[in-house]
Write a protein that holds these residues in place. Structure first.
Motif, PDB file in Angstrom:
ATOM      1  N   GLY A 190      51.437  53.448  32.243  1.00 21.83           N
ATOM      2  CA  GLY A 190      51.907  52.075  32.419  1.00 21.83           C
ATOM      3  C   GLY A 190      52.011  51.678  33.872  1.00 21.83           C
ATOM      4  N   MET A 191      52.575  52.549  34.697  1.00 25.31           N
ATOM      5  CA  MET A 191      52.715  52.243  36.120  1.00 25.31           C
ATOM      6  C   MET A 191      51.353  52.198  36.810  1.00 25.31           C
ATOM      7  N   ALA A 192      50.439  53.088  36.408  1.00 30.99           N
ATOM      8  CA  ALA A 192      49.092  53.096  36.993  1.00 30.99           C
ATOM      9  C   ALA A 192      48.361  51.794  36.671  1.00 30.99           C
ATOM     10  N   LEU A 193      48.463  51.355  35.408  1.00 29.22           N
ATOM     11  CA  LEU A 193      47.809  50.101  35.012  1.00 29.22           C
ATOM     12  C   LEU A 193      48.443  48.913  35.723  1.00 29.22           C
ATOM     13  N   THR A 194      49.776  48.924  35.837  1.00 28.26           N
ATOM     14  CA  THR A 194      50.481  47.828  36.504  1.00 28.26           C
ATOM     15  C   THR A 194      50.021  47.676  37.949  1.00 28.26           C
ATOM     16  N   LYS A 195      49.949  48.778  38.682  1.00 29.78           N
ATOM     17  CA  LYS A 195      49.525  48.725  40.080  1.00 29.78           C
ATOM     18  C   LYS A 195      48.070  48.288  40.215  1.00 29.78           C
ATOM     19  N   THR A 196      47.230  48.758  39.303  1.00 24.92           N
ATOM     20  CA  THR A 196      45.814  48.382  39.338  1.00 24.92           C
ATOM     21  C   THR A 196      45.638  46.885  39.103  1.00 24.92           C
ATOM     22  N   VAL A 197      46.327  46.358  38.096  1.00 19.36           N
ATOM     23  CA  VAL A 197      46.232  44.933  37.789  1.00 19.36           C
ATOM     24  C   VAL A 197      46.798  44.089  38.927  1.00 19.36           C
ATOM     25  N   GLN A 198      47.920  44.521  39.501  1.00 21.44           N
ATOM     26  CA  GLN A 198      48.515  43.781  40.615  1.00 21.44           C
ATOM     27  C   GLN A 198      47.568  43.696  41.801  1.00 21.44           C
ATOM     28  N   LEU A 199      46.928  44.806  42.153  1.00 18.80           N
ATOM     29  CA  LEU A 199      45.960  44.808  43.257  1.00 18.80           C
ATOM     30  C   LEU A 199      44.769  43.907  42.932  1.00 18.80           C
ATOM     31  N   GLY A 200      44.314  43.981  41.695  1.00 21.21           N
ATOM     32  CA  GLY A 200      43.196  43.141  41.279  1.00 21.21           C
ATOM     33  C   GLY A 200      43.529  41.667  41.347  1.00 21.21           C
ATOM     34  N   LEU A 201      44.748  41.297  40.945  1.00 18.15           N
ATOM     35  CA  LEU A 201      45.158  39.888  40.986  1.00 18.15           C
ATOM     36  C   LEU A 201      45.286  39.382  42.412  1.00 18.15           C
ATOM     37  N   ILE A 202      45.764  40.231  43.314  1.00 21.76           N
ATOM     38  CA  ILE A 202      45.838  39.847  44.728  1.00 21.76           C
ATOM     39  C   ILE A 202      44.439  39.563  45.268  1.00 21.76           C
ATOM     40  N   ALA A 203      43.490  40.448  44.942  1.00 17.91           N
ATOM     41  CA  ALA A 203      42.106  40.256  45.381  1.00 17.91           C
ATOM     42  C   ALA A 203      41.517  38.980  44.778  1.00 17.91           C
ATOM     43  N   LEU A 204      41.849  38.708  43.503  1.00 19.06           N
ATOM     44  CA  LEU A 204      41.346  37.507  42.836  1.00 19.06           C
ATOM     45  C   LEU A 204      41.882  36.248  43.510  1.00 19.06           C
ATOM     46  N   VAL A 205      43.152  36.250  43.881  1.00 20.69           N
ATOM     47  CA  VAL A 205      43.749  35.102  44.565  1.00 20.69           C
ATOM     48  C   VAL A 205      43.043  34.844  45.895  1.00 20.69           C
ATOM     49  N   VAL A 206      42.756  35.910  46.629  1.00 20.69           N
ATOM     50  CA  VAL A 206      42.052  35.775  47.910  1.00 20.69           C
ATOM     51  C   VAL A 206      40.675  35.137  47.688  1.00 20.69           C
ATOM     52  N   VAL A 207      39.977  35.603  46.668  1.00 19.68           N
ATOM     53  CA  VAL A 207      38.647  35.061  46.360  1.00 19.68           C
ATOM     54  C   VAL A 207      38.743  33.588  45.973  1.00 19.68           C
ATOM     55  N   LEU A 208      39.734  33.232  45.165  1.00 20.94           N
ATOM     56  CA  LEU A 208      39.887  31.841  44.723  1.00 20.94           C
ATOM     57  C   LEU A 208      40.246  30.918  45.871  1.00 20.94           C
ATOM     58  N   VAL A 209      41.089  31.398  46.789  1.00 26.77           N
ATOM     59  CA  VAL A 209      41.421  30.598  47.974  1.00 26.77           C
ATOM     60  C   VAL A 209      40.171  30.382  48.821  1.00 26.77           C
ATOM     61  N   GLY A 210      39.378  31.454  48.991  1.00 21.78           N
ATOM     62  CA  GLY A 210      38.126  31.330  49.730  1.00 21.78           C
ATOM     63  C   GLY A 210      37.171  30.364  49.058  1.00 21.78           C
ATOM     64  N   GLN A 211      37.117  30.417  47.724  1.00 22.02           N
ATOM     65  CA  GLN A 211      36.271  29.508  46.954  1.00 22.02           C
ATOM     66  C   GLN A 211      36.714  28.056  47.147  1.00 22.02           C
ATOM     67  N   LEU A 212      38.033  27.829  47.156  1.00 23.91           N
ATOM     68  CA  LEU A 212      38.567  26.485  47.363  1.00 23.91           C
ATOM     69  C   LEU A 212      38.240  25.963  48.752  1.00 23.91           C
ATOM     70  N   LEU A 213      38.428  26.805  49.767  1.00 24.99           N
ATOM     71  CA  LEU A 213      38.138  26.398  51.142  1.00 24.99           C
ATOM     72  C   LEU A 213      36.656  26.073  51.320  1.00 24.99           C
ATOM     73  N   CYS A 214      35.798  26.869  50.706  1.00 24.14           N
ATOM     74  CA  CYS A 214      34.357  26.613  50.793  1.00 24.14           C
ATOM     75  C   CYS A 214      34.003  25.275  50.146  1.00 24.14           C
ATOM     76  N   SER A 215      34.631  24.978  49.005  1.00 26.56           N
ATOM     77  CA  SER A 215      34.335  23.723  48.312  1.00 26.56           C
ATOM     78  C   SER A 215      34.789  22.516  49.128  1.00 26.56           C
ATOM     79  N   ILE A 216      35.885  22.678  49.886  1.00 24.91           N
ATOM     80  CA  ILE A 216      36.362  21.585  50.747  1.00 24.91           C
ATOM     81  C   ILE A 216      35.315  21.233  51.799  1.00 24.91           C
ATOM     82  N   PHE A 217      34.609  22.262  52.286  1.00 28.40           N
ATOM     83  CA  PHE A 217      33.577  22.056  53.315  1.00 28.40           C
ATOM     84  C   PHE A 217      32.189  21.863  52.705  1.00 28.40           C
ATOM     85  N   GLY A 218      32.149  21.616  51.406  1.00 28.33           N
ATOM     86  CA  GLY A 218      30.887  21.305  50.758  1.00 28.33           C
ATOM     87  C   GLY A 218      30.045  22.494  50.366  1.00 28.33           C
ATOM     88  N   VAL A 219      30.607  23.697  50.416  1.00 22.87           N
ATOM     89  CA  VAL A 219      29.881  24.908  50.013  1.00 22.87           C
ATOM     90  C   VAL A 219      30.381  25.308  48.628  1.00 22.87           C
TER      91      VAL A 219
END
Length: 207
Positions: free
Chosen positions: A111-140
């Motif tokens: 349970g703890m191993a899965l929790t840490k893995t999912v948490q790290l994955g969600l942090i990475a996903l948030v970073v990607v989504l923020v980057g995606q949003l910033l790119c769309s603002i600049f027309g990319v």
């Protein structure tokens, strides 16, 4: 979830009747929703359920309103439509049923191993989504294949989060803090729904 559906229906009504009004009201609703999230969580953690419940209801309505833009796109995408929306909702329900079975029976180590893995994955996903949003603002804009990949990863991560919820929430909150647990599971459900819908839209929007 009923209140979220009501909020989504209201948002769709605004888009149909006055599209120019939707964007400013969407931004306002999103800001209030973010503020309410922290307020509701703080109140619910103190066990003040009498105050937390109407705040959570308001949060659900606003969440539905901010979700209506994506639902509108889904309705207008050939191959998705109302059937795709129903499929996404059904997929979330099945995921939670399976997640309860798995999460409730996980060992402490797994349970703890899965929790840490999912948490790290969600942090990475948030970073990607923020980057995606910033790119769309600049027309990319994100290529379709990359959108499919991001959405697919999001589905997997939030499916994992559903399992984690059933493992960690009983260990994190007291009985009187049940609204905290409900808020956490609600967020997992909504985000899983969003990423399933995004994936369906991306798959059906391929050139």
């Amino acid at each position: 979830m009923v209140l979220t559906a009501v909020g989504t229906y209201g948002g769709l009504g605004v888009i149909r009747a006055n599209p120019s009004l939707f964007l400013p009201t969407f931004i306002a609703a999103l800001v209030v929703e973010l503020i309410l999230f922290f307020v509701v969580r703080g109140v619910a953690e103190k066990g003040n359920n009498g105050l937390a419940l109407p705040l959570l209801a308001t949060y659900s309505l606003l969440s539905g309103y901010t979700l209506s833009g994506l639902v509108w796109v889904a309705l207008g995408t050939k191959g998705v439509g109302i059937g795709g929306i129903a499929f996404a909702a059904l997929g979330c329900g099945i995921t939670f049923i399976v997640g309860r079975q798995i999460g409730s029976n996980l060992s402490e180590q797994d349970g703890m191993a899965l929790t840490k893995t999912v948490q790290l994955g969600l942090i990475a996903l948030v970073v990607v989504l923020v980057g995606q949003l910033l790119c769309s603002i600049f027309g990319v804009f994100t290529p379709t294949w990359l959108e499919i990949a991001i959405s697919g990863i999001g589905v997997l991560l939030f499916a994992g989060a559903a399992v984690v919820d059933f493992y960690i929430l009983p260990r994190s909150y007291r009985d009187e803090q049940y609204l905290c647990a409900a808020l956490s599971m609600y967020l997992t459900y909504i985000n899983l729904f969003i990423f399933i819908l995004r994936l369906l839209i991306a798959i059906n929007s391929r050139d």
